[in-house]
Write a protein that holds these residues in place. Structure first.
Motif, PDB file in Angstrom:
ATOM      1  N   VAL A  11      43.381 -13.291 -56.737  1.00 49.99           N
ATOM      2  CA  VAL A  11      43.703 -13.197 -58.473  1.00 49.99           C
ATOM      3  C   VAL A  11      45.175 -13.299 -58.523  1.00 49.99           C
ATOM      4  O   VAL A  11      45.968 -12.498 -57.628  1.00 49.99           O
ATOM      5  CB  VAL A  11      43.165 -11.870 -59.123  1.00 49.99           C
ATOM      6  CG1 VAL A  11      43.652 -11.631 -60.501  1.00 49.99           C
ATOM      7  CG2 VAL A  11      41.801 -11.934 -59.010  1.00 49.99           C
ATOM      8  N   SER A  12      45.682 -14.040 -59.326  1.00 51.43           N
ATOM      9  CA  SER A  12      47.295 -14.169 -59.549  1.00 51.43           C
ATOM     10  C   SER A  12      47.812 -13.718 -60.839  1.00 51.43           C
ATOM     11  O   SER A  12      47.155 -14.119 -61.911  1.00 51.43           O
ATOM     12  CB  SER A  12      47.704 -15.638 -59.293  1.00 51.43           C
ATOM     13  OG  SER A  12      49.112 -15.900 -59.241  1.00 51.43           O
ATOM     14  N   GLU A  13      48.980 -13.348 -60.936  1.00 52.09           N
ATOM     15  CA  GLU A  13      49.840 -13.001 -62.018  1.00 52.09           C
ATOM     16  C   GLU A  13      50.219 -14.454 -62.649  1.00 52.09           C
ATOM     17  O   GLU A  13      50.793 -14.436 -63.796  1.00 52.09           O
ATOM     18  CB  GLU A  13      50.481 -12.010 -62.055  1.00 52.09           C
ATOM     19  CG  GLU A  13      49.898 -10.522 -61.871  1.00 52.09           C
ATOM     20  CD  GLU A  13      48.855 -10.159 -62.784  1.00 52.09           C
ATOM     21  OE1 GLU A  13      49.296 -10.593 -64.295  1.00 52.09           O
ATOM     22  OE2 GLU A  13      48.175  -9.295 -62.519  1.00 52.09           O
ATOM     23  N   GLU A  43      44.987 -13.131 -66.312  1.00 49.36           N
ATOM     24  CA  GLU A  43      44.618 -13.060 -67.551  1.00 49.36           C
ATOM     25  C   GLU A  43      43.231 -13.572 -67.812  1.00 49.36           C
ATOM     26  O   GLU A  43      42.488 -13.236 -68.882  1.00 49.36           O
ATOM     27  CB  GLU A  43      45.788 -13.641 -68.123  1.00 49.36           C
ATOM     28  CG  GLU A  43      45.669 -13.550 -69.860  1.00 49.36           C
ATOM     29  CD  GLU A  43      46.788 -14.318 -70.611  1.00 49.36           C
ATOM     30  OE1 GLU A  43      46.742 -15.269 -71.379  1.00 49.36           O
ATOM     31  OE2 GLU A  43      47.908 -13.829 -70.208  1.00 49.36           O
ATOM     32  N   ALA A  44      42.816 -14.727 -67.229  1.00 54.02           N
ATOM     33  CA  ALA A  44      41.633 -15.382 -67.409  1.00 54.02           C
ATOM     34  C   ALA A  44      40.257 -14.797 -67.336  1.00 54.02           C
ATOM     35  O   ALA A  44      39.318 -14.974 -67.669  1.00 54.02           O
ATOM     36  CB  ALA A  44      41.524 -16.743 -66.680  1.00 54.02           C
ATOM     37  N   ILE A  45      40.536 -13.492 -66.416  1.00 57.27           N
ATOM     38  CA  ILE A  45      39.480 -12.782 -66.046  1.00 57.27           C
ATOM     39  C   ILE A  45      39.346 -11.347 -66.908  1.00 57.27           C
ATOM     40  O   ILE A  45      38.403 -10.508 -66.364  1.00 57.27           O
ATOM     41  CB  ILE A  45      38.944 -12.527 -64.523  1.00 57.27           C
ATOM     42  CG1 ILE A  45      40.469 -12.026 -64.043  1.00 57.27           C
ATOM     43  CG2 ILE A  45      38.535 -14.223 -64.238  1.00 57.27           C
ATOM     44  CD1 ILE A  45      39.809 -11.872 -62.438  1.00 57.27           C
ATOM     45  N   ALA A  46      40.395 -11.279 -67.693  1.00 65.19           N
ATOM     46  CA  ALA A  46      40.420  -9.928 -68.634  1.00 65.19           C
ATOM     47  C   ALA A  46      39.010  -9.553 -69.301  1.00 65.19           C
ATOM     48  O   ALA A  46      38.563 -10.747 -69.793  1.00 65.19           O
ATOM     49  CB  ALA A  46      41.680  -9.907 -69.376  1.00 65.19           C
ATOM     50  N   GLU A  47      38.795  -8.625 -69.350  1.00 62.22           N
ATOM     51  CA  GLU A  47      37.509  -8.270 -70.072  1.00 62.22           C
ATOM     52  C   GLU A  47      37.389  -8.942 -71.450  1.00 62.22           C
ATOM     53  O   GLU A  47      36.335  -9.475 -71.905  1.00 62.22           O
ATOM     54  CB  GLU A  47      37.231  -6.702 -70.186  1.00 62.22           C
ATOM     55  CG  GLU A  47      35.851  -6.473 -70.802  1.00 62.22           C
ATOM     56  CD  GLU A  47      35.450  -4.910 -70.615  1.00 62.22           C
ATOM     57  OE1 GLU A  47      34.994  -4.408 -71.612  1.00 62.22           O
ATOM     58  OE2 GLU A  47      35.859  -4.311 -69.478  1.00 62.22           O
ATOM     59  N   ASP A  48      38.452  -9.111 -72.330  1.00 62.58           N
ATOM     60  CA  ASP A  48      38.640  -9.399 -73.591  1.00 62.58           C
ATOM     61  C   ASP A  48      38.657 -10.991 -73.566  1.00 62.58           C
ATOM     62  O   ASP A  48      39.103 -11.675 -74.587  1.00 62.58           O
ATOM     63  CB  ASP A  48      39.537  -8.562 -74.615  1.00 62.58           C
ATOM     64  CG  ASP A  48      41.014  -8.899 -74.054  1.00 62.58           C
ATOM     65  OD1 ASP A  48      41.106  -9.005 -72.958  1.00 62.58           O
ATOM     66  OD2 ASP A  48      41.822  -8.529 -74.641  1.00 62.58           O
ATOM     67  N   HIS A  49      39.020 -11.666 -72.589  1.00 65.18           N
ATOM     68  CA  HIS A  49      39.386 -13.028 -72.268  1.00 65.18           C
ATOM     69  C   HIS A  49      38.183 -13.740 -72.698  1.00 65.18           C
ATOM     70  O   HIS A  49      37.102 -13.375 -72.483  1.00 65.18           O
ATOM     71  CB  HIS A  49      40.069 -13.572 -71.190  1.00 65.18           C
ATOM     72  CG  HIS A  49      40.702 -14.693 -71.068  1.00 65.18           C
ATOM     73  ND1 HIS A  49      40.027 -15.967 -71.023  1.00 65.18           N
ATOM     74  CD2 HIS A  49      42.029 -15.085 -71.321  1.00 65.18           C
ATOM     75  CE1 HIS A  49      40.600 -17.122 -71.147  1.00 65.18           C
ATOM     76  NE2 HIS A  49      42.128 -16.497 -71.413  1.00 65.18           N
TER      77      HIS A  49
END
Length: 109
Positions: free
Chosen positions: A85-87, A61-67
């Motif tokens: 990368v981990s969920e 989630e931290a590296i999602a484009e909109d984060h």
């Protein structure tokens, strides 16, 4: 130059002045809050420096484009290298316990 910084205030002007690159290392990036703080601190001290963040694990989630992490990294041209990368999510305890266990850095605290 190597510095072991527990907080952004540990990064001083003489650490980055005249440097063209800096590598920020964090064993686990969850929310990315500390990464954002360190990027902003380094850029405030040395605006034209190139920043690369290196992490063992980064929460997806931290590296999602909109984060916010991704936005701050794009704004400052920072790169990211992650081994995984981990969920999964984990909240740290404000100590360097992970670094102490993984990298034996107790003598740097």
């Amino acid at each position: 130059m190597f510095i072991h910084a527990s907080s952004v205030g540990d990064v001083k002007m003489h650490h980055v002045q005249g440097q063209s690159n800096v590598i920020l290392v964090d064993s686990v990036v969850n929310s990315g809050k500390s990464v954002i703080e360190f990027i902003k601190r380094v850029v405030r001290l040395e605006p034209n420096i190139h920043i690369t963040v290196v992490a063992g694990v980064v929460q997806a989630e931290a590296i999602a484009e909109d984060h916010l992490v991704a936005k701050v990294m794009r704004r400052h041209g920072a790169g990211l290298v992650a081994l995984r990368v981990s969920e999964n999510k984990f909240t740290g305890t404000e100590t360097t316990d992970t670094g102490n266990r993984l990298f034996n850095t107790t003598h740097l605290d």
